[in-house]
Scaffold this motif. Structure first.
Motif, PDB file in Angstrom:
ATOM      1  N   ALA A   1      -7.120  -6.421   1.443  1.00 34.72           N
ATOM      2  CA  ALA A   1      -7.761  -5.600   2.572  1.00 34.72           C
ATOM      3  C   ALA A   1      -7.120  -6.233   4.054  1.00 34.72           C
ATOM      4  N   SER A   2      -6.296  -7.099   3.608  1.00 38.10           N
ATOM      5  CA  SER A   2      -5.725  -7.740   4.981  1.00 38.10           C
ATOM      6  C   SER A   2      -4.366  -8.267   4.721  1.00 38.10           C
ATOM      7  N   GLY A   3      -3.382  -8.654   5.843  1.00 32.29           N
ATOM      8  CA  GLY A   3      -2.274  -9.247   6.051  1.00 32.29           C
ATOM      9  C   GLY A   3      -1.289  -8.416   5.038  1.00 32.29           C
ATOM     10  N   ILE A   4      -0.628  -9.189   4.236  1.00 32.82           N
ATOM     11  CA  ILE A   4       0.544  -9.034   3.405  1.00 32.82           C
ATOM     12  C   ILE A   4       0.092  -7.975   2.381  1.00 32.82           C
ATOM     13  N   GLY A   5      -1.228  -8.319   1.686  1.00 32.62           N
ATOM     14  CA  GLY A   5      -1.617  -7.430   0.531  1.00 32.62           C
ATOM     15  C   GLY A   5      -1.935  -6.067   1.027  1.00 32.62           C
ATOM     16  N   ARG A   6      -2.384  -6.000   2.346  1.00 29.15           N
ATOM     17  CA  ARG A   6      -2.590  -4.761   2.866  1.00 29.15           C
ATOM     18  C   ARG A   6      -1.143  -3.855   3.038  1.00 29.15           C
ATOM     19  N   ALA A   7      -0.464  -4.632   3.327  1.00 30.72           N
ATOM     20  CA  ALA A   7       1.174  -3.987   3.556  1.00 30.72           C
ATOM     21  C   ALA A   7       1.446  -3.535   1.962  1.00 30.72           C
ATOM     22  N   TYR A   8       1.159  -4.250   0.981  1.00 28.22           N
ATOM     23  CA  TYR A   8       1.483  -3.957  -0.452  1.00 28.22           C
ATOM     24  C   TYR A   8       0.818  -2.635  -0.647  1.00 28.22           C
ATOM     25  N   ALA A   9      -0.325  -2.378  -0.339  1.00 27.30           N
ATOM     26  CA  ALA A   9      -1.242  -1.527  -0.754  1.00 27.30           C
ATOM     27  C   ALA A   9      -0.795  -0.069  -0.288  1.00 27.30           C
ATOM     28  N   GLU A  10      -0.331  -0.456   1.137  1.00 29.79           N
ATOM     29  CA  GLU A  10       0.091   0.907   1.783  1.00 29.79           C
ATOM     30  C   GLU A  10       1.373   1.202   1.449  1.00 29.79           C
ATOM     31  N   VAL A  11       2.398   0.534   1.273  1.00 25.48           N
ATOM     32  CA  VAL A  11       3.695   1.022   0.926  1.00 25.48           C
ATOM     33  C   VAL A  11       3.588   1.623  -0.388  1.00 25.48           C
ATOM     34  N   MET A  12       2.688   1.279  -1.454  1.00 21.76           N
ATOM     35  CA  MET A  12       2.660   1.723  -2.505  1.00 21.76           C
ATOM     36  C   MET A  12       1.949   3.228  -2.628  1.00 21.76           C
ATOM     37  N   ALA A  13       0.618   3.117  -1.870  1.00 19.36           N
ATOM     38  CA  ALA A  13       0.021   4.402  -1.336  1.00 19.36           C
ATOM     39  C   ALA A  13       0.901   5.380  -0.880  1.00 19.36           C
TER      40      ALA A  13
END
Ligand SMILES: NC(=O)c1ccc[n+]([C@@H]2O[C@H](COP(=O)([O-])OP(=O)(O)OC[C@H]3O[C@@H](n4cnc5c(N)ncnc54)[C@H](O)[C@@H]3O)[C@@H](O)[C@H]2O)c1
Length: 272
Positions: A21-33
């Motif tokens: 929901a924030s930071g690096i993990g959010r970027a992972y979620a975004e690039v995957m989606a």
């Protein structure tokens, strides 16, 4: 020969991102989606989680969230099973959730910080950092392996840190052994799980502008100290991590396992 699309293809993959929901993990979620994966974000913070899920859905992403404390083992089992039930399988897991460990024993200007000293360190604080930053990675890998073995393989990508490989006086002490443990555990898991088609790797970031440590890197003195370590004169932006995340989740990295891939603007070359 594989096309660019085939090499980086994650379309339809079932992906979990912890701390997404924030930071690096959010970027992972975004690039995957953004690249067509089906993404479930686990996060402790329901407000942040709702807003990130809503935003990624607005961009067309197949994204949902579950409120999970990665240190809560029964809840983690339940949350993994819910993803397998909804998506039919689990292909890629980012074990990313993590917390800072308070001040180190030195400030950015070199002065001693009394509350960062080992002799006054709060035992509960030590336990919580180890629980969230190290033991939760064990729980995440355990449930990933349980599901991935059933479907013939997958990718596990753990967010470690350059703190696993170097010592830093300005970072809270419990953070260092937690991340060093993560690196060693990842190598062990790569060894155990390779024959099941499960590749296990670390992304090892240097300083990135996120909300960790209450957004410490936004404080000018701290930001400057970290910028000066970088060989390219800046700290990382979460956009910088997306390419590596996509690489490790996709066919492109089919022969990579047990690796710690450093992404730090060259900071490790500068830190003594
Ligand atoms: N930002 C950096 O400079 C940096 C450098 C090296 C490594 N890392 C690592 O990157 C990872 C992500 O950190 P970030 O910088 O993006 O921080 P962040 O604070 O921006 O994001 C962390 C997310 O994890 C969630 N979280 C925290 N504890 C949790 C728990 N117990 N259960 C579930 N979710 C939880 C938070 O709610 C938040 O959404 C961490 O493992 C961190 O150690 C960060």
């Amino acid at each position: 020969m594989a096309t660019l699309q085939e090499m980086f293809d994650v379309r339809g993959k079932s992906v979990i991102v912890t701390g997404g929901a924030s930071g690096i993990g959010r970027a992972y979620a975004e690039v995957m989606a953004d690249n067509g994966a089906r993404v479930c974000i686990f996060d402790l913070n329901p407000t942040l989680l709702d807003s990130v899920v809503a935003e990624l859905r607005t961009n067309g992403g197949d994204v949902w969230g579950q409120v999970v404390d990665v240190a809560d083992r029964p809840r983690m089992k339940e949350a993994f099973d819910a993803v397998a039930e909804r998506h039919g399988r689990i292909d890629v897991v980012f074990a990313n959730a993590g917390i800072d460990a308070g001040p180190g024993f030195l400030s950015t200007t070199g002065g001693r910080i009394p509350e960062g000293a080992i002799d006054v360190l709060d035992d509960h604080h030590w336990d919580r950092v180890i629980e969230v930053n190290l033991s939760s990675v064990y729980t995440t890998v355990k449930h990933s392996a349980r599901h991935m073995k059933e479907t013939g393989g997958g990718r596990i990508i753990v967010t470690s840190s350059i703190a696993a490989q170097i010592n830093e006086a300005i970072v809270g002490t419990p953070y260092m052994p937690a991340k060093a443990g993560v690196d060693h555990f990842v190598r062990q898991m790569a060894m155990e799980l390779g024959m099941f088609g499960i590749l296990v790797n670390c992304i090892s970031p240097g300083p990135f502008m996120t909300n960790i440590a209450g957004g410490r890197l936004k404080i000018p003195a701290d930001r400057k100290a970290f910028e000066e370590q970088s060989l390219i004169g800046r700290i990382g932006d979460t956009e910088d991590i997306k390419g590596l995340a996509l690489y490790l989740a996709s066919p492109c990295s089919s022969y990579v396992t047990g690796s710690q891939i450093v992404i730090d603007g060259g900071s490790m070359n500068r830190i003594k």
